[in-house]
Design an enzyme around this catalytic site. Structure first.
Site, short mmCIF file in Angstrom:
data_model
loop_
_atom_site.label_atom_id
_atom_site.label_comp_id
_atom_site.label_asym_id
_atom_site.label_seq_id
_atom_site.Cartn_x
_atom_site.Cartn_y
_atom_site.Cartn_z
N GLY A 55 -4.32 24.74 59.13
CA GLY A 55 -3.44 24.39 57.89
C GLY A 55 -3.42 25.76 57.22
O GLY A 55 -4.49 26.06 56.52
N ALA A 56 -1.95 26.18 56.73
CA ALA A 56 -2.19 27.44 55.86
C ALA A 56 -1.29 27.09 54.65
O ALA A 56 -0.62 27.88 53.96
CB ALA A 56 -1.33 28.71 56.76
N ASN A 58 -1.78 25.21 50.59
CA ASN A 58 -2.67 25.87 49.24
C ASN A 58 -3.72 25.91 49.44
O ASN A 58 -4.60 27.16 49.01
CB ASN A 58 -2.21 24.76 48.21
CG ASN A 58 -0.85 24.74 47.68
OD1 ASN A 58 -0.33 25.98 47.54
ND2 ASN A 58 -0.40 23.96 46.99
N ILE A 59 -4.57 25.02 50.24
CA ILE A 59 -6.25 25.23 50.45
C ILE A 59 -6.54 26.19 51.54
O ILE A 59 -7.32 27.12 51.26
CB ILE A 59 -6.86 23.80 50.75
CG1 ILE A 59 -6.57 22.72 49.46
CG2 ILE A 59 -8.35 24.08 51.01
CD1 ILE A 59 -7.24 21.33 49.81
N ARG A 105 -4.26 8.24 48.27
CA ARG A 105 -4.63 9.16 49.71
C ARG A 105 -4.34 8.35 50.73
O ARG A 105 -4.13 8.68 51.71
CB ARG A 105 -6.13 9.26 49.34
CG ARG A 105 -6.76 10.11 48.48
CD ARG A 105 -8.08 10.72 48.37
NE ARG A 105 -8.47 11.66 47.35
CZ ARG A 105 -8.93 11.29 46.05
NH1 ARG A 105 -9.04 9.95 45.86
NH2 ARG A 105 -9.17 12.05 45.39
N THR A 148 -8.74 17.27 55.08
CA THR A 148 -7.51 16.54 54.81
C THR A 148 -7.76 15.03 54.39
O THR A 148 -8.76 14.46 54.87
CB THR A 148 -6.79 16.54 56.27
OG1 THR A 148 -6.71 17.95 56.78
CG2 THR A 148 -5.57 15.68 56.43
N ASN A 149 -6.93 14.57 53.65
CA ASN A 149 -7.26 13.14 53.24
C ASN A 149 -6.29 12.33 54.18
O ASN A 149 -5.47 12.61 54.56
CB ASN A 149 -6.55 13.15 51.75
CG ASN A 149 -7.60 13.45 50.67
OD1 ASN A 149 -8.84 13.13 50.88
ND2 ASN A 149 -7.34 13.97 49.38
N ARG A 160 -17.06 18.70 40.10
CA ARG A 160 -16.06 18.10 38.97
C ARG A 160 -16.94 17.53 38.05
O ARG A 160 -16.88 17.62 36.71
CB ARG A 160 -15.17 17.20 39.35
CG ARG A 160 -13.86 17.74 40.11
CD ARG A 160 -12.97 16.81 40.72
NE ARG A 160 -11.76 17.44 41.28
CZ ARG A 160 -10.82 17.23 42.13
NH1 ARG A 160 -11.44 16.04 42.69
NH2 ARG A 160 -9.82 17.73 42.57
N HIS A 165 -14.66 9.37 49.51
CA HIS A 165 -13.84 10.03 48.45
C HIS A 165 -12.62 9.53 48.27
O HIS A 165 -11.72 9.34 48.94
CB HIS A 165 -13.52 11.57 49.20
CG HIS A 165 -12.65 12.68 48.48
ND1 HIS A 165 -13.08 13.04 47.15
CD2 HIS A 165 -11.30 13.10 48.36
CE1 HIS A 165 -12.09 13.55 46.63
NE2 HIS A 165 -11.07 13.92 47.42
O1 TXD Z 1 -11.83 16.72 48.63
C1 TXD Z 1 -11.03 16.81 49.29
N1 TXD Z 1 -11.46 16.53 50.52
C2 TXD Z 1 -9.57 17.14 49.21
C3 TXD Z 1 -8.53 16.80 50.13
C4 TXD Z 1 -9.31 17.67 47.88
C5 TXD Z 1 -7.79 18.28 47.61
C6 TXD Z 1 -6.75 17.85 48.66
N2 TXD Z 1 -7.30 17.21 49.49
C7 TXD Z 1 -6.34 17.14 50.95
O2 TXD Z 1 -6.57 18.41 51.73
C8 TXD Z 1 -4.89 17.03 50.65
O3 TXD Z 1 -4.84 15.75 50.28
C9 TXD Z 1 -4.37 17.27 52.21
O4 TXD Z 1 -4.37 16.35 52.93
C10 TXD Z 1 -5.28 18.40 52.47
C11 TXD Z 1 -4.59 19.95 52.18
O5 TXD Z 1 -4.22 20.01 50.95
P1 TXD Z 1 -3.09 21.48 50.71
O6 TXD Z 1 -2.95 21.44 49.14
O7 TXD Z 1 -3.61 22.65 51.13
O8 TXD Z 1 -1.90 20.86 51.46
P2 TXD Z 1 -0.68 21.82 51.96
O9 TXD Z 1 -0.22 22.88 50.79
O10 TXD Z 1 0.53 20.74 51.95
O11 TXD Z 1 -0.84 22.45 53.15
C12 TXD Z 1 -0.98 21.51 54.25
C13 TXD Z 1 -0.66 22.60 55.37
C14 TXD Z 1 1.06 22.76 55.51
O12 TXD Z 1 1.10 24.31 55.59
C15 TXD Z 1 1.65 22.29 56.76
O13 TXD Z 1 2.50 23.11 57.42
C16 TXD Z 1 0.17 22.11 57.59
O14 TXD Z 1 -0.87 21.81 56.75
N3 TXD Z 1 0.12 21.30 58.77
C17 TXD Z 1 -0.47 21.44 60.00
N4 TXD Z 1 -0.93 22.35 60.22
C18 TXD Z 1 -1.50 22.51 61.39
N5 TXD Z 1 -1.36 21.47 62.40
C19 TXD Z 1 -0.41 20.41 62.18
N6 TXD Z 1 -0.27 19.42 62.86
C20 TXD Z 1 0.04 20.43 60.68
N7 TXD Z 1 0.80 19.43 59.93
C21 TXD Z 1 1.06 20.18 58.79
#
Ligand code: TXD
Length: 319
Positions: A10-11, A13-14, A89, A120-121, A152, A176
């Site tokens: 996953g590339a 924001n996080i 979530r 991931t959530n 937090r 969570h």
């Molecule tokens: O405390 C915690 N666990 C959390 C969880 C705190 C904050 C956010 N949390 C969750 O992390 C949020 O609800 C999301 O489920 C994840 C990732 O958050 P992020 O802000 O990084 O989400 P983005 O920016 O949408 O990035 C997700 C990336 C995006 O680039 C997609 O193209 C990619 O995931 N993606 C994939 N990568 C690989 N393989 C597959 N199948 C795939 N599908 C989407």
């Protein structure tokens, strides 16, 4: 020993923030994987161009090919869809379950010896599903939520007491989500428990209750402000802390979503509890004595996680 290898699945924001932190802390070489063509490659090129300024050597590769994560020591999974305003979530469940299947199979095929941190959530259900799909041992698959939730809580408490954040320790247990359990009696300023600080006149029960509530909805507060996604700086910093504990065998005692088989009266479920993370992955689950109220709140939280896991099983019959 060679350099460690860290795979970020996953590339977004996080994922991008994790890559930057892993490189600046010199944890090893990093592979940034995503299904979207161009995003991991573009972020990798941008971050590699920080290298000369930051005077660091770690290599970063962006990829859409699971073969590139081969032999990773740590995989941090943020793949999926993040919450938009108005979305819970749990709404994410169906979409992200499919993502966990693809990611779990990718890790199983290419990095079966890795320590896997799921972000991931909805977290507690996704880490459970990721473990099922990957088939890795339970002690090598863990979920990140408690480190963030307690950070937090610590931040809000430090502001309330007017003390350094590093002197505030805090415990947050359970799933969570809105049912998470910040445990006030195990939260301290340099060892002085919050109930004592209330007695000393540092705060009031009402103000602490409000902080507990703000911690519980801490993610939603940020989603409401950003409007285009969810928190990512503190979630990434929390994930890196767990990865570092494993890679450096630090024996950190951190609140993580860990697999329980009997502890806290729970069986076959991932729930946020204190654990020790070292080179063996989750080396120990720490069972603390909870007051009647914290115990009851934990059960509410556990029941919410159970419902989510059952919903996953309904969606995917192979689970
Ligand atoms: O405390 C915690 N666990 C959390 C969880 C705190 C904050 C956010 N949390 C969750 O992390 C949020 O609800 C999301 O489920 C994840 C990732 O958050 P992020 O802000 O990084 O989400 P983005 O920016 O949408 O990035 C997700 C990336 C995006 O680039 C997609 O193209 C990619 O995931 N993606 C994939 N990568 C690989 N393989 C597959 N199948 C795939 N599908 C989407």
């Amino acid at each position: 020993m060679g350099r460690h290898k860290i795979a970020l699945i996953g590339a977004g924001n996080i994922g991008g923030t994790l890559a930057h932190l892993a490189l600046t802390r010199d944890l090893g070489d990093v592979v940034l994987f995503d299904v979207v063509d161009g995003i991991p490659q573009g972020k990798a090129l941008d971050l590699n161009q920080c290298g000369p300024i930051e005077a660091r050597e770690g290599a970063l590769k962006g990829t859409n090919d699971y073969a590139d994560i081969a032999g990773a020591d740590v995989c941090i999974v943020t793949a999926g869809v993040a919450r938009k305003p108005g979305m819970s979530r749990d709404d994410l469940l169906g979409i992200n379950l499919k993502v966990m299947k693809a990611v779990g199979e990718g890790i199983k095929a290419h990095a079966p010896n890795a320590f896997v941190i799921c972000i991931t959530n909805p977290l507690d259900a996704m880490v459970w599903a990721l473990r099922e799909f990957s088939g890795l041992p339970h002690n090598k698959v863990v979920g990140m939520a408690g480190v963030l939730d307690s950070a937090r809580f610590r931040h809000f408490l430090a502001e309330e007491f007017g003390v350094a954040k590093q002197d505030v320790t805090a415990f947050v247990l359970g799933g969570h989500g809105d049912t998470m359990v910040p445990v006030v009696e195990y939260s301290t300023v340099a060892g002085i428990p919050i109930p004592d600080l209330i007695k000393m006149g540092w705060s009031t029960q009402e103000r602490i209750d409000a902080i507990v509530q703000r911690t519980r909805s801490g993610g939603g507060e940020i989603v409401g402000l950003l409007k285009t996604g969810s928190a990512f700086y503190a979630p990434a910093t929390s994930g890196i802390e767990m990865a570092e504990a494993y890679l450096k065998d630090q024996k950190r005692l951190l609140p993580c979503a860990a697999y329980l088989d009997g502890q806290y009266g729970q069986d076959g479920l991932y729930v946020g509890v204190p654990v020790i993370i070292g080179a063996g992955g989750v080396e120990k689950i720490v069972e603390i004595q909870l007051s009647g109220e914290a115990k009851a709140n934990l059960q509410v939280s556990v029941d919410a996680v159970k419902e989510l896991v059952a919903a996953c099983q309904n969606i995917d019959e192979s689970l």
